[in-house]
Scaffold this motif. Structure first.
Motif, short mmCIF file in Angstrom:
data_model
loop_
_atom_site.label_atom_id
_atom_site.label_comp_id
_atom_site.label_asym_id
_atom_site.label_seq_id
_atom_site.Cartn_x
_atom_site.Cartn_y
_atom_site.Cartn_z
N TYR A 62 0.85 -1.20 0.00
CA TYR A 62 0.00 0.00 0.00
C TYR A 62 0.89 1.25 0.00
O TYR A 62 2.00 1.26 0.55
N ASP A 63 0.38 2.31 -0.60
CA ASP A 63 1.12 3.57 -0.71
C ASP A 63 1.42 4.13 0.69
O ASP A 63 0.50 4.51 1.42
N LEU A 64 2.69 4.21 1.04
CA LEU A 64 3.08 4.63 2.37
C LEU A 64 2.76 6.10 2.63
O LEU A 64 2.40 6.48 3.75
N VAL A 65 2.88 6.92 1.61
CA VAL A 65 2.59 8.34 1.77
C VAL A 65 1.11 8.55 2.07
O VAL A 65 0.73 9.32 2.96
N ASP A 66 0.25 7.85 1.34
CA ASP A 66 -1.18 7.97 1.57
C ASP A 66 -1.54 7.47 2.97
O ASP A 66 -2.35 8.09 3.67
N ALA A 67 -0.96 6.35 3.37
CA ALA A 67 -1.23 5.81 4.71
C ALA A 67 -0.78 6.80 5.78
O ALA A 67 -1.48 6.99 6.80
N ALA A 68 0.36 7.44 5.57
CA ALA A 68 0.87 8.41 6.54
C ALA A 68 -0.04 9.62 6.63
O ALA A 68 -0.33 10.12 7.73
N LYS A 69 -0.51 10.11 5.50
CA LYS A 69 -1.41 11.27 5.48
C LYS A 69 -2.69 10.98 6.26
O LYS A 69 -3.15 11.79 7.07
N LYS A 70 -3.26 9.81 6.00
CA LYS A 70 -4.53 9.46 6.64
C LYS A 70 -4.36 9.12 8.10
O LYS A 70 -5.25 9.38 8.92
N THR A 71 -3.19 8.60 8.46
CA THR A 71 -2.90 8.34 9.86
C THR A 71 -2.76 9.66 10.61
O THR A 71 -3.27 9.81 11.73
N PHE A 72 -2.09 10.62 10.01
CA PHE A 72 -1.91 11.94 10.61
C PHE A 72 -3.26 12.58 10.89
O PHE A 72 -3.50 13.14 11.97
N LYS A 96 9.63 7.46 7.67
CA LYS A 96 9.97 8.68 6.92
C LYS A 96 8.71 9.36 6.40
O LYS A 96 8.58 10.59 6.47
N ALA A 97 7.77 8.56 5.89
CA ALA A 97 6.51 9.13 5.39
C ALA A 97 5.74 9.80 6.52
O ALA A 97 5.16 10.88 6.32
N LEU A 98 5.75 9.20 7.69
CA LEU A 98 5.07 9.80 8.84
C LEU A 98 5.76 11.10 9.25
O LEU A 98 5.09 12.11 9.51
N ARG A 99 7.09 11.07 9.27
CA ARG A 99 7.82 12.29 9.65
C ARG A 99 7.60 13.40 8.63
O ARG A 99 7.48 14.58 9.00
N ASP A 100 7.53 13.04 7.37
CA ASP A 100 7.28 14.04 6.33
C ASP A 100 5.91 14.70 6.51
O ASP A 100 5.71 15.86 6.11
N GLU A 101 4.97 13.96 7.09
CA GLU A 101 3.64 14.51 7.37
C GLU A 101 3.63 15.41 8.60
O GLU A 101 2.71 16.18 8.81
N GLY A 102 4.66 15.25 9.44
CA GLY A 102 4.73 16.06 10.65
C GLY A 102 4.63 15.28 11.93
O GLY A 102 4.52 15.87 13.02
N VAL A 103 4.68 13.95 11.85
CA VAL A 103 4.63 13.12 13.05
C VAL A 103 6.03 13.08 13.67
O VAL A 103 7.01 12.78 12.98
N LEU A 104 6.12 13.38 14.95
CA LEU A 104 7.39 13.31 15.66
C LEU A 104 7.48 11.92 16.31
O LEU A 104 6.70 11.59 17.21
N ILE A 105 8.43 11.11 15.84
CA ILE A 105 8.50 9.71 16.27
C ILE A 105 9.64 9.50 17.27
O ILE A 105 10.75 9.98 17.08
N TYR A 106 9.32 8.77 18.34
CA TYR A 106 10.30 8.37 19.34
C TYR A 106 10.48 6.85 19.25
O TYR A 106 9.51 6.10 19.43
#
Length: 452
Positions: A219-229, A258-268
């Motif tokens: 599945y498209d990781l960028v799309d998943a990251a956007k919708k998760t955000f 990386k896709a999540l971080r690009d959306e603005g998610v701060l990951i620990y």
């Protein structure tokens, strides 16, 4: 002068009797006008809600106050709810709608505007009256919402007491309303639902959220990251159907993060860092109520981290699910916990186990996939009333972008100790009679049917 609960019920019954002869057009006019008045007051109501409850985000609450009435009206406007609502000639059935009477609705602090509005829209659609119990933390906001709707009713020539709200709310008053009304709509936690079911009055309740979401391979990781955000960050994560646990393929961790971080998610990812969040968010097995619905930077400061104020979502990598990690319980904040998986079957098993052990069973789950067989596999195994595919899980409320009926109460079925596995709809606020005409058919020959 404060009215007693009995006086509220009496006034509601009197008002409801005055609209029993309303046509479908008259009923729909009332539904439209109360939706319109909240839409037009979206900004001041959002401001009031954030200031009073200190939950969520102003901008997101504006969106709730505009999108929700729009979606509800678009769904309800063409539905029949007065008199004969359906005829099925081939079955000899004619369905006739009857009002329930006086509905008691309990409102959470997380949705002090749209929950009263949408319950009122559903109730009025069936010629019912509604008496609302506000959350003490949001009494001013819910009261103002009801005042606006009452003013809209009066402008239509309808009695204002079709919609009422209890002032100076107490547990005793809520219990009395539940006992004396004709139907209870209980939107809140399991304790509230249990109280509604124990009242002796028919009731629709909801269970706690805590949706797990599976990211399938391919599945498209960028799309998943956007919708998760969107799902995690909306209104600071106080939505019961917002993502809590995200399961992803282990070999895609680097690219997905990386896709999540690009959306603005701060990951620990560091275990010690995650432990600090664990200690801040939970105490003695319970969520820290002071952090519910707060901004991401507030939560981070509580854990000992100084992060940019514009950060909207936090991602925390964990090692286990369910009872293995308290972080898998419902957080109700802009936080998503991240766990890798080996096989898709393993991911589904973890999703099911997480709900069974950490809460949320029966409510909602999410799946990002291009594989129809995986959709069926997950749907047959995950015990939820709603499985959201390739969309943010908060869309479980039923926007125009999926086929779920718009609702502010999302039943979790017997999994979540609810009577309904689905979204509470206007049809659930009606008594529907079935007129049965005789059919010219013969009973099958039992001797032939059961002989062998």
């Amino acid at each position: 002068m404060t009215m007693t609960i009995q006086e509220r019920i009496d006034a509601a019954r009197k008002a409801q009797a005055q609209i029993l002869d309303y046509t479908q057009e008259q009923v729909d006019k009332l539904v439209f006008e109360i939706a319109k008045v909240i839409y037009l007051n979206a900004e001041p109501l959002a401001k009031m809600a954030v200031e009073e409850t200190r939950l969520g985000k102003y901008e997101d609450k504006i969106g709730k106050n505009t999108d929700t009435p729009t979606a509800f009206w678009a769904y309800l406007k063409d539905k029949k709810s007065v008199g004969v609502i359906r005829e099925i000639p081939e079955e000899g059935i004619i369905e006739v709608a009857h009002p329930i009477g006086v509905i008691g609705a309990v409102t959470p602090a997380t949705n002090p505007t749209v929950t009263p509005l949408c319950n009122a829209m559903h109730a009025l659609k069936g010629k019912n009256a509604l008496v609302i119990t506000p959350a003490p933390r949001a009494e001013k906001t819910s009261t103002r919402t009801v005042e606006l709707m009452r003013e809209a009713l009066v402008k239509c020539g309808a009695p204002a007491d079709l919609i009422q709200i209890i002032e100076e709310i107490t547990i005793e008053k809520s219990a009395e309303l539940m006992e004396k009304c004709d139907l209870v709509i209980a939107t809140g936690g399991p304790g509230l639902t249990k109280a509604a079911y124990s009242s002796g009055t028919p009731a629709y309740g909801v269970g706690p959220g805590n949706p797990p979401v599976i990211l399938d391979r391919g599945y498209d990781l960028v799309d998943a990251a956007k919708k998760t955000f969107i799902a995690v960050g909306s209104d600071n994560g106080i939505l019961c159907d917002g993502d809590n646990l995200m399961l992803y393929p282990q070999e895609e961790e680097k690219d997905f993060f990386k896709a999540l971080r690009d959306e603005g998610v701060l990951i620990y990812e560091d275990k010690d860092d995650v432990e600090k969040f664990r200690a801040a968010l939970f105490s003695n097995g319970k969520i820290n109520s002071d952090l519910v619905g707060k901004d991401a930077d507030v939560i981070a400061r509580a854990a000992g981290f100084d992060i940019p104020a514009e950060t909207k979502v936090l991602g925390l990598k964990i090692e286990g699910v369910g009872k293995e990690d308290i972080m898998c319980k419902e957080i109700m904040g802009p936080v998503v916990v991240l766990k890798d998986y080996d096989t898709f079957e393993n991911a589904v098993e973890m999703a099911v186990r997480n709900m069974a052990e950490a809460g949320g069973i029966g409510h909602t789950a999410g799946l990002f996939t291009n594989d129809k067989e995986h959709i069926k596999y997950a749907g047959e195994r995950i015990p939820v009333a709603r499985l959201l595919v390739n969309q943010p899980t908060p869309d479980a409320w039923g926007p125009a972008t999926n086929g779920l009926s718009p609702a502010v109460s999302e039943g979790c079925g017997t999994w979540g100790n609810n009577i309904l596995a689905g979204n509470v709809d206007y049809i659930h606020m009606l008594n529907v009679s079935k007129i049965a005409m005789p059919l010219d058919v013969e009973l099958p020959d039992g001797e032939k049917l059961f002989k062998d």
